[in-house]
Design a protein around this motif. Structure first.
Motif, PDB file in Angstrom:
ATOM      1  N   TYR A 245      -4.067   9.478  -2.213  1.00 21.26           N
ATOM      2  CA  TYR A 245      -4.572   7.851  -1.982  1.00 21.26           C
ATOM      3  C   TYR A 245      -3.563   7.442  -3.294  1.00 21.26           C
ATOM      4  CZ  TYR A 245      -8.479   9.441   0.692  1.00 21.26           C
ATOM      5  OH  TYR A 245      -9.536   9.916   1.871  1.00 21.26           O
ATOM      6  N   ALA A 246      -3.934   6.276  -2.602  1.00 21.92           N
ATOM      7  CA  ALA A 246      -2.445   5.745  -4.178  1.00 21.92           C
ATOM      8  C   ALA A 246      -3.497   5.966  -5.890  1.00 21.92           C
ATOM      9  CB  ALA A 246      -3.308   4.289  -3.621  1.00 21.92           C
ATOM     10  N   SER A 247      -2.906   6.298  -6.328  1.00 23.85           N
ATOM     11  CA  SER A 247      -3.385   6.095  -7.889  1.00 23.85           C
ATOM     12  C   SER A 247      -3.617   5.309  -8.961  1.00 23.85           C
ATOM     13  CB  SER A 247      -2.920   7.421  -9.236  1.00 23.85           C
ATOM     14  OG  SER A 247      -1.536   6.515  -8.590  1.00 23.85           O
ATOM     15  N   LEU A 248      -4.314   4.893  -9.715  1.00 23.60           N
ATOM     16  CA  LEU A 248      -4.545   3.045  -9.653  1.00 23.60           C
ATOM     17  C   LEU A 248      -3.313   2.875 -10.402  1.00 23.60           C
ATOM     18  CD1 LEU A 248      -6.038   1.089 -10.841  1.00 23.60           C
ATOM     19  CD2 LEU A 248      -6.384   2.065 -12.800  1.00 23.60           C
TER      20      LEU A 248
ATOM     21  N   GLU B 107       0.696  -1.199   0.206  1.00 27.41           N
ATOM     22  CA  GLU B 107      -0.204   0.006  -0.077  1.00 27.41           C
ATOM     23  C   GLU B 107       0.845   1.022  -0.193  1.00 27.41           C
ATOM     24  OE1 GLU B 107      -3.001   0.087   3.488  1.00 27.41           O
ATOM     25  OE2 GLU B 107      -3.604  -1.941   2.883  1.00 27.41           O
ATOM     26  N   CYS B 108       1.704   1.301   0.892  1.00 24.68           N
ATOM     27  CA  CYS B 108       2.369   2.634   1.228  1.00 24.68           C
ATOM     28  C   CYS B 108       4.069   2.452  -0.278  1.00 24.68           C
ATOM     29  CB  CYS B 108       4.146   2.184   1.930  1.00 24.68           C
ATOM     30  SG  CYS B 108       3.221   2.454   4.003  1.00 24.68           S
ATOM     31  N   LEU B 109       3.686   1.733  -1.278  1.00 26.92           N
ATOM     32  CA  LEU B 109       4.359   1.199  -2.499  1.00 26.92           C
ATOM     33  C   LEU B 109       3.762   2.623  -3.303  1.00 26.92           C
ATOM     34  CD1 LEU B 109       6.615  -2.148  -2.398  1.00 26.92           C
ATOM     35  CD2 LEU B 109       7.444   0.596  -2.632  1.00 26.92           C
ATOM     36  N   ALA B 110       2.331   1.789  -3.663  1.00 24.93           N
ATOM     37  CA  ALA B 110       1.560   2.739  -4.696  1.00 24.93           C
ATOM     38  C   ALA B 110       1.532   3.473  -4.223  1.00 24.93           C
ATOM     39  CB  ALA B 110       0.230   1.256  -4.502  1.00 24.93           C
ATOM     40  N   ARG B 111       1.299   4.413  -3.333  1.00 24.83           N
ATOM     41  CA  ARG B 111       1.014   5.779  -2.632  1.00 24.83           C
ATOM     42  C   ARG B 111       2.508   6.521  -3.070  1.00 24.83           C
ATOM     43  NH1 ARG B 111      -2.796   6.958   2.469  1.00 24.83           N
ATOM     44  NH2 ARG B 111      -3.529   5.135   2.508  1.00 24.83           N
TER      45      ARG B 111
ATOM     46  N   GLY C 284       2.469   0.311 -10.766  1.00 24.24           N
ATOM     47  CA  GLY C 284       3.759   0.086 -10.535  1.00 24.24           C
ATOM     48  C   GLY C 284       4.105  -0.343  -8.517  1.00 24.24           C
ATOM     49  N   ALA C 285       3.633  -0.210  -7.933  1.00 27.60           N
ATOM     50  CA  ALA C 285       3.617  -1.067  -6.891  1.00 27.60           C
ATOM     51  C   ALA C 285       3.998  -2.226  -6.488  1.00 27.60           C
ATOM     52  CB  ALA C 285       2.706  -1.126  -5.934  1.00 27.60           C
TER      53      ALA C 285
END
Lengths: 261, 322
Positions: A187-190, A74-78, A195-196
């Motif tokens: 928030y995390a984008s698509l 989740e953090c990588l996605a953000r 990419g995460a």
């Protein structure tokens, strides 16, 4: 600006807490896990520091069982760049000092400007690990930061006290713990979520970091018992047909029965 | 069992939370204990700590401790611990205590029983009880086999009894090296209002979404002033921008344990209950009889806060005038 952001992966605050059969730990069935809310402020501030500097790296780290990797994703996605999962092995309960030693061991290997934490994890609620890591790394720390200004080689942090703010200037590298009010986490984008999946999560074993796994004979804190609070007595409802009479009755009860006025 | 208690002062006044920790240590020890008092111009405050349970006070009264630094204050605590060799160290879990305790503990290679709401001795070992998982459970904790046991105590939970007949504490000066902290307090900015903070208050009156808008705080303020209370707020109204975050009670705000908590127009979301569920007496005023706040409240009134709250303020003033 290079940051290490330590996250706690904790039961969702809406989760119903049940005690496991051993009477001293959490029954993890049906528990939904989340990144501790304060850690989101920490991550956001680290990403902003990197963006403002136009260069740098944000690494997220968590210590615990494998489910923590979901939190790291989740953090990588953000917007974090890479992640480290320290596998706590069979240790069901790792105390703050052992956790701090693991994070300090990860931080020691990196060239960092900031080591970030939430001001508390909402699981054990101890607020211990951040300052402990600072001590172990012999770094300055500022806790409960609500505002941060970054200048070359130093930061000015506003820290929340009881009814006051302390304005603290610190050299870098520095350990900071984030308080609500610091920022509004993104928030995390698509695109971020996609990419995460390609970003690396490095796995480390507690023992390889030189930390003995929690040992009942070790000199560390232990949980002896976990209990749910006794249900409060049923609320004494005061009829409110006549507001003035209800108010008088409330004040009478507070004085004569509860004895708090 | 030898105790050492860290004493915090602000503006020349000893913090009540520290006196609570000191009185607790004396109760557990069954007699006077040691204390350490860092700061600037604090020496005159030391002897009187005898009334609150100190037998000896190690004083670090220095110009460079006028503003807080964890280096300076943890240094003073470490120096006192060196002199006293305590079995246990107690520190109030204030903003300063939460800064000092973990650094001191890590330096001594031990952990902390953090923010305990109950503390007892079993066979010479500290056993603490502390809220976990947003206050939804309580963990009983101990320090394993650690030779140094450290606990931080939640403010407003333990009584700060005084023994007026107790002798003055013996005062010992600590010799410390000069401190040049890398994290240096430039200044302390008191909140503009200068009002009592929720985390230090015995009585709290809080407002939630039921107040309908920032313009209606005077309704809550009126009762707050009648009770001589601190003002609190729910997350909903802080997030709506109706009031500053410093007033927020709850999981992402302040965790409080006052004697009396009055919740006005607060539904009682779990994140709010996590912050005030340990209050001794809870009063809820809310128009929705199904609001979860009534599940934790001792006294409840179902009704319109705009009608009820002014009447309660009036009744409180009348009762106090008697």
């Amino acid at each position: 600006m290079n940051s290490l952001v330590a996250i706690a992966y904790v039961p969702d605050t809406e989760t119903r807490i049940k005690v496991a059969a051993d009477g001293k730990s959490l029954d993890e069935t049906d528990v939904k896990w989340i990144v501790s809310p304060y850690d989101e402020y920490a991550l956001e501030e680290a990403i902003r520091a990197k963006e403002a500097a136009g260069a740098g790296n944000v690494t997220v780290v968590t210590v615990g069982p494998e489910r923590g990797k979901t939190g790291l994703r989740e953090c990588l996605a953000r917007g974090a760049d890479d992640a480290v999962w320290v596998d706590s092995g069979d240790s069901r309960y790792l105390d703050a000092l052992a956790t701090a030693k693991a994070i300090a061991a990860v931080a020691r290997d990196a060239k960092l400007d900031f080591v970030w934490f939430g001001q508390k994890g909402v699981g054990y609620d101890e607020s211990l690990v951040g300052p402990m890591v600072a001590e172990l790394l012999d770094l300055p720390h500022v806790g409960s930061v609500v505002k941060l200004e970054i200048a070359p080689g130093k930061v000015t942090a506003h820290r929340e006290l009881e009814g006051a703010h302390e304005v603290v200037e610190s050299s870098l590298p520095v350990v900071l713990t984030a308080q609500k009010g610091l920022n509004d986490p993104r928030y995390a984008s698509l695109k971020g979520i996609m990419g995460a999946k390609k970003k690396p999560i490095v796995e480390k074993k507690l023992a390889l970091l030189g930390i003995p796994e929690a040992d009942p004979a070790g000199s560390k804190t232990r949980w002896r018992k976990l209990e749910l609070p006794a249900p409060r007595e049923k609320c004494h409802m005061i009829p409110a047909d006549d507001p003035a009479a209800a108010a008088k009755e409330l004040v009478r009860l507070l004085r004569e029965e509860a004895k708090v006025l | 069992m030898k105790f050492l208690v860290f004493i915090e002062q602000r503006d020349g006044k000893i913090r009540k939370a520290s006196l609570e920790a000191l009185a607790l240590a004396r109760r557990l020890a069954g007699g006077p204990v040691a204390a350490v008092l860092p700061g600037k111009g604090v020496a005159p405050l030391a002897a009187a700590l005898g009334k609150s349970g100190a037998g000896v006070v190690y004083v670090a009264d220095r110009d460079d401790l006028g503003l807080y630094s964890n280096k300076g204050y943890v240094g003073a605590l470490s120096a006192a611990a060196e002199r006293e060799s305590p079995d246990a160290v107690l520190i109030a879990a204030t903003a300063m205590g939460k800064d000092v305790a973990p650094r001191f503990a890590a330096r001594r290679d031990v952990s902390v029983l953090a923010d305990v709401m109950d503390l007892k001795l079993e066979d010479g070992r500290l056993v603490g009880s502390r809220p976990v998982y947003s206050g939804k459970a309580r963990a009983e904790v101990d320090c394993g086999a650690a030779t140094l046991q450290i606990a931080t105590t939640r403010p407003n939970v333990f009584p700060a009894e005084r023994d007026e007949s107790a002798a003055d504490a013996r005062v010992e000066a600590l010799n410390l090296p000069d401190v040049t902290p890398r994290a240096r307090v430039l200044r302390v900015e008191a909140s503009e209002s200068k009002e009592l903070d929720v985390s230090e208050a015995d009585v709290i009156v809080s407002g939630g979404r039921g107040i309908k808008g920032a313009e209606n705080w005077p309704l809550i303020r009126d009762l707050q002033q009648a009770l001589g209370a601190a003002l609190g707020a729910s997350r909903a109204v802080v997030d709506a921008g109706w009031i500053d975050h410093q007033y927020q009670v709850g999981q992402t705000g302040k965790v409080v344990s006052p004697t009396l908590y009055v919740a006005c127009g607060i539904s009682g979301a779990i994140q709010h209950l996590a912050g005030m569920g340990t209050s001794k007496v809870i009063v809820a005023i809310n128009k929705d009889p199904e609001a979860p706040i009534f599940k934790v409240a001792n006294y409840g009134i179902v009704g319109d806060i705009f009608q009820i709250v002014p009447e309660v303020a009036k009744a409180v003033r009348a009762a106090k005038a008697e």
